[in-house]
Design an enzyme around this catalytic site. Structure first.
Site, PDB file in Angstrom:
ATOM      1  N   HIS A  48       0.903  -1.280   0.038  1.00 13.24           N
ATOM      2  CA  HIS A  48       0.043  -0.099  -0.012  1.00 13.24           C
ATOM      3  C   HIS A  48       0.779   1.237  -0.011  1.00 13.24           C
ATOM      4  O   HIS A  48       1.944   1.099   0.754  1.00 13.24           O
ATOM      5  CB  HIS A  48      -0.750   0.045   1.209  1.00 13.24           C
ATOM      6  CG  HIS A  48      -2.157   0.837   1.048  1.00 13.24           C
ATOM      7  ND1 HIS A  48      -2.113   2.238   1.517  1.00 13.24           N
ATOM      8  CD2 HIS A  48      -3.333   0.706   0.615  1.00 13.24           C
ATOM      9  CE1 HIS A  48      -3.094   3.047   1.030  1.00 13.24           C
ATOM     10  NE2 HIS A  48      -4.114   1.849   0.688  1.00 13.24           N
ATOM     11  N   ASP A  86      -7.859  -5.580   0.377  1.00 13.27           N
ATOM     12  CA  ASP A  86      -8.386  -6.295  -0.864  1.00 13.27           C
ATOM     13  C   ASP A  86      -8.056  -7.736  -0.709  1.00 13.27           C
ATOM     14  O   ASP A  86      -8.389  -8.607  -1.519  1.00 13.27           O
ATOM     15  CB  ASP A  86      -8.110  -5.826  -2.084  1.00 13.27           C
ATOM     16  CG  ASP A  86      -8.830  -4.578  -2.460  1.00 13.27           C
ATOM     17  OD1 ASP A  86      -9.826  -4.468  -1.971  1.00 13.27           O
ATOM     18  OD2 ASP A  86      -8.303  -3.775  -3.010  1.00 13.27           O
TER      19      ASP A  86
HETATM   20  N1  CMC Z   1       4.125  -7.571  -4.787  1.00 14.91           N
HETATM   21  C1  CMC Z   1       5.402  -7.567  -5.052  1.00 14.91           C
HETATM   22  N2  CMC Z   1       6.294  -6.465  -5.002  1.00 14.91           N
HETATM   23  C2  CMC Z   1       5.573  -5.459  -4.761  1.00 14.91           C
HETATM   24  C3  CMC Z   1       4.288  -5.301  -4.423  1.00 14.91           C
HETATM   25  C4  CMC Z   1       3.568  -6.402  -4.262  1.00 14.91           C
HETATM   26  N3  CMC Z   1       2.137  -6.624  -4.169  1.00 14.91           N
HETATM   27  N4  CMC Z   1       3.838  -3.950  -4.203  1.00 14.91           N
HETATM   28  C5  CMC Z   1       4.916  -3.387  -4.119  1.00 14.91           C
HETATM   29  N5  CMC Z   1       6.103  -4.188  -4.463  1.00 14.91           N
HETATM   30  C6  CMC Z   1       7.585  -3.657  -4.720  1.00 14.91           C
HETATM   31  C7  CMC Z   1       7.555  -2.691  -5.993  1.00 14.91           C
HETATM   32  O1  CMC Z   1       7.798  -3.619  -6.829  1.00 14.91           O
HETATM   33  C8  CMC Z   1       8.817  -1.864  -5.465  1.00 14.91           C
HETATM   34  O2  CMC Z   1       9.892  -2.470  -5.502  1.00 14.91           O
HETATM   35  P1  CMC Z   1      11.512  -1.752  -5.784  1.00 14.91           P
HETATM   36  O3  CMC Z   1      11.320  -0.801  -4.683  1.00 14.91           O
HETATM   37  O4  CMC Z   1      12.315  -2.754  -5.849  1.00 14.91           O
HETATM   38  O5  CMC Z   1      11.124  -1.107  -7.212  1.00 14.91           O
HETATM   39  C9  CMC Z   1       8.442  -1.494  -3.871  1.00 14.91           C
HETATM   40  O6  CMC Z   1       7.797  -2.680  -3.364  1.00 14.91           O
HETATM   41  C10 CMC Z   1       7.585  -0.397  -3.695  1.00 14.91           C
HETATM   42  O7  CMC Z   1       6.316  -0.584  -4.595  1.00 14.91           O
HETATM   43  P2  CMC Z   1       5.736   0.658  -5.387  1.00 14.91           P
HETATM   44  O8  CMC Z   1       4.956   0.021  -6.496  1.00 14.91           O
HETATM   45  O9  CMC Z   1       6.808   1.631  -5.762  1.00 14.91           O
HETATM   46  O10 CMC Z   1       4.848   1.151  -4.060  1.00 14.91           O
HETATM   47  P3  CMC Z   1       3.566   2.192  -4.785  1.00 14.91           P
HETATM   48  O11 CMC Z   1       3.229   2.905  -3.284  1.00 14.91           O
HETATM   49  O12 CMC Z   1       3.694   2.888  -5.864  1.00 14.91           O
HETATM   50  O13 CMC Z   1       2.284   1.219  -4.874  1.00 14.91           O
HETATM   51  C11 CMC Z   1       0.612  -0.421  -4.729  1.00 14.91           C
HETATM   52  C12 CMC Z   1       1.290   0.520  -3.988  1.00 14.91           C
HETATM   53  C13 CMC Z   1      -0.651  -0.490  -3.778  1.00 14.91           C
HETATM   54  C14 CMC Z   1      -0.100   0.216  -6.005  1.00 14.91           C
HETATM   55  C15 CMC Z   1       1.402  -1.821  -4.904  1.00 14.91           C
HETATM   56  O14 CMC Z   1       1.948  -2.183  -3.781  1.00 14.91           O
HETATM   57  C16 CMC Z   1       0.639  -2.799  -5.623  1.00 14.91           C
HETATM   58  O15 CMC Z   1       0.759  -2.819  -6.956  1.00 14.91           O
HETATM   59  N6  CMC Z   1      -0.007  -3.595  -4.811  1.00 14.91           N
HETATM   60  C17 CMC Z   1      -0.611  -4.876  -5.628  1.00 14.91           C
HETATM   61  C18 CMC Z   1      -2.059  -4.369  -5.863  1.00 14.91           C
HETATM   62  C19 CMC Z   1      -2.866  -4.003  -4.765  1.00 14.91           C
HETATM   63  O16 CMC Z   1      -3.103  -4.819  -3.932  1.00 14.91           O
HETATM   64  N7  CMC Z   1      -3.598  -2.763  -4.798  1.00 14.91           N
HETATM   65  C20 CMC Z   1      -4.644  -2.530  -3.480  1.00 14.91           C
HETATM   66  C21 CMC Z   1      -4.249  -1.339  -2.951  1.00 14.91           C
HETATM   67  S1  CMC Z   1      -5.256  -1.263  -1.443  1.00 14.91           S
HETATM   68  C22 CMC Z   1      -6.940  -0.868  -2.204  1.00 14.91           C
HETATM   69  C23 CMC Z   1      -7.020   0.429  -2.420  1.00 14.91           C
HETATM   70  O17 CMC Z   1      -6.946   1.391  -1.818  1.00 14.91           O
HETATM   71  O18 CMC Z   1      -7.392   0.484  -3.872  1.00 14.91           O
END
Ligand code: CMC
Length: 430
Positions: free
Chosen positions: A307, A365
């Site tokens: 998140h 989720d």
């Molecule tokens: N599985 C594997 N690696 C992950 C995941 C994951 N679910 N989420 C983040 N990472 C890694 C990502 O690759 C990155 O690695 P690095 O630093 O090596 O590049 C690091 O963790 C930071 O992640 P980010 O994508 O830069 O973080 P963000 O804040 O931009 O994204 C997120 C947050 C929720 C979009 C992301 O964690 C994600 O895509 N999660 C899966 C989708 C999900 O469950 N979304 C629901 C969010 S809660 C409901 C809502 O509010 O809508």
């Protein structure tokens, strides 16, 4: 806003003072509105990692401590002690309703649950297998064509009516999207039922048989709605605010929020998470998928994990896990295959160095899909249920923005990286 302090930014040796404001709680902000005028520079923050885009008094999140407050009340207390319409009242109006206010609010919402009969025809324009979110983007946007009587967004009374209409009609619209997919007749709302029980009646009832909602399951779905009702300035809420900042009507703005929510990184994650669990299929394959999630060259992510704001735990996920147990027990599904798989996956991921070091925890989720599936809601409708709940937050945030005297049209700038000015060559020289 408290403006006692200022921050000094030094650009090419010249200091620029920028005011600092404190909110009630949470990080302070540096007001950079004068930055361009004073330095000719913009700030650069794609993804809004360090940007507060507005003032708001609705929802507060402390991502490190795993705290979520609606209007100051902890989500745990609201989820255990209130029903969804009480929470909706709180989010919209700032205070919890007393018994009389609650009765009156329930009545107001009930008086708007039907949709215009003409709107039912819109559904037949969609393919039977259309994704419910595609249908909802269209149908909710189309509501703008029906309510010319209350479209003056500068009038608080008109804004209230639009809010009531949206909150009341979303369950009807979502249930109709489901019925259309299933090829069953639309069910009219039943105003003798609670908000959530009525939604279940419109989903699972048919004209042939009376549907008696199970109170344990109604309570579980109601809790899902409470947990999804608002979440500060997330992507879809910011979309609603940005669309609304131009003066667009509330139905068009909520439709834009639904479009944004649909993405798998946001509200579409519940659907994606359940599909992922189905794909993994068995505890023996968890290791393989964890490995893929950690592989930089693989685009696979563990859906329902991570998140932007919560870096310790998502308080909604804890409540959802609890609800999951309640629902599976009620339905005698304690041995549910996907639930067992989810528990195993969660355990393995929480002990894995990659997930620990990146502070990736299950989000709301992760378990909501399992609960919804157990309730009989088809996977394709999960995000629609999220949209139904989040409509309360969207409309409250939209209303707050319109009422803000400092409100301006949202207009970000850019760091331009394209071609500099050049002349169009004649066709023969290209
Ligand atoms: N599985 C594997 N690696 C992950 C995941 C994951 N679910 N989420 C983040 N990472 C890694 C990502 O690759 C990155 O690695 P690095 O630093 O090596 O590049 C690091 O963790 C930071 O992640 P980010 O994508 O830069 O973080 P963000 O804040 O931009 O994204 C997120 C947050 C929720 C979009 C992301 O964690 C994600 O895509 N999660 C899966 C989708 C999900 O469950 N979304 C629901 C969010 S809660 C409901 C809502 O509010 O809508």
């Amino acid at each position: 806003m408290n403006t006692q302090r200022s921050a000094t930014l030094t650009v090419d040796g010249k200091g620029v003072d920028l005011p600092i404001y404190s909110g009630a709680i949470g990080p302070e902000v540096i007001d950079i509105r004068q930055l361009y005028a004073k330095t000719g520079m913009f700030t650069f923050d794609p993804g809004f990692m360090s940007t507060a885009a507005c003032k708001s008094s609705i929802t507060y999140i402390d991502g490190d401590a795993g705290v979520l407050l609606y209007r100051g009340y902890p989500i745990e207390q609201l989820a255990h002690q209130c029903d969804f319409l009480e929470v909706a009242y709180l989010i919209l109006k700032g205070e919890l309703p007393n018994p009389e206010q609650k009765k009156e609010f329930d009545k107001i919402i009930q008086s708007h649950t039907m949709v215009h009969e003409q709107l039912t025809r819109f559904y037949s324009g969609f393919r039977r297998d259309a994704h419910p979110m595609a249908v909802m983007v269209g149908v909710v946007g189309a509501l703008s064509a029906f309510y010319h009587d209350a479209m003056d967004i500068s009038d608080q009374y008109h804004r209230d009516i639009s809010a009531h209409r949206l909150i009341a009609k979303l369950p009807t619209i979502v249930a109709m999207a489901y019925k259309y997919n299933a090829g069953q007749p639309f069910m009219y709302p039943r105003n003798d039922l609670s908000y959530t029980a009525n939604f279940m009646h419109m989903m699972f009832g048919t004209p042939c048989e009376k549907y008696e909602p199970n109170p344990v399951l109604v309570r579980a779905l109601d809790r899902i709605l409470i947990l999804h009702a608002d979440h500060e300035q997330n992507a879809s809420t910011s979309t609603v605010r940005l669309a609304g900042s131009s003066g667009a009507n509330p139905f068009a703005c909520i439709s834009s929020g639904i479009a944004c929510l649909w993405g798998p990184a946001h509200g579409g994650a519940n659907e994606a998470c359940l599909n992922m669990l189905e794909e993994i299929g068995d505890v023996s394959r968890v290791g393989e998928y964890i490995k893929r999630a950690k592989d930089k060259n693989d685009s696979f992510k563990l859906m329902g994990f991570g998140h932007r704001v919560y870096k310790n735990f998502d308080p909604r996920a804890k409540l959802m896990r609890e609800t999951c147990h309640e629902v599976l027990n009620e339905l005698g599904l304690h041995d549910d295959r996907l639930f067992k798989l989810a528990v195993a996956l969660e355990k393995i991921a929480l002990e894995d160095e990659y997930f620990v070091s990146k502070k990736l925890y299950p989000n709301v989720d992760f378990y909501s899909g399992i609960v919804q599936r157990a309730l009989g809601i088809p996977v394709k409708l999960f995000t629609g249920i999220f949209a139904l709940a989040r409509t309360v937050g969207w409309i409250a945030q939209w209303n707050e923005m319109i009422s803000d005297p400092e409100q301006k049209i949202g207009r970000p700038r850019q760091l331009f990286t394209g071609a500099e000015k050049r002349e169009v060559p004649p066709m023969s020289k290209r």
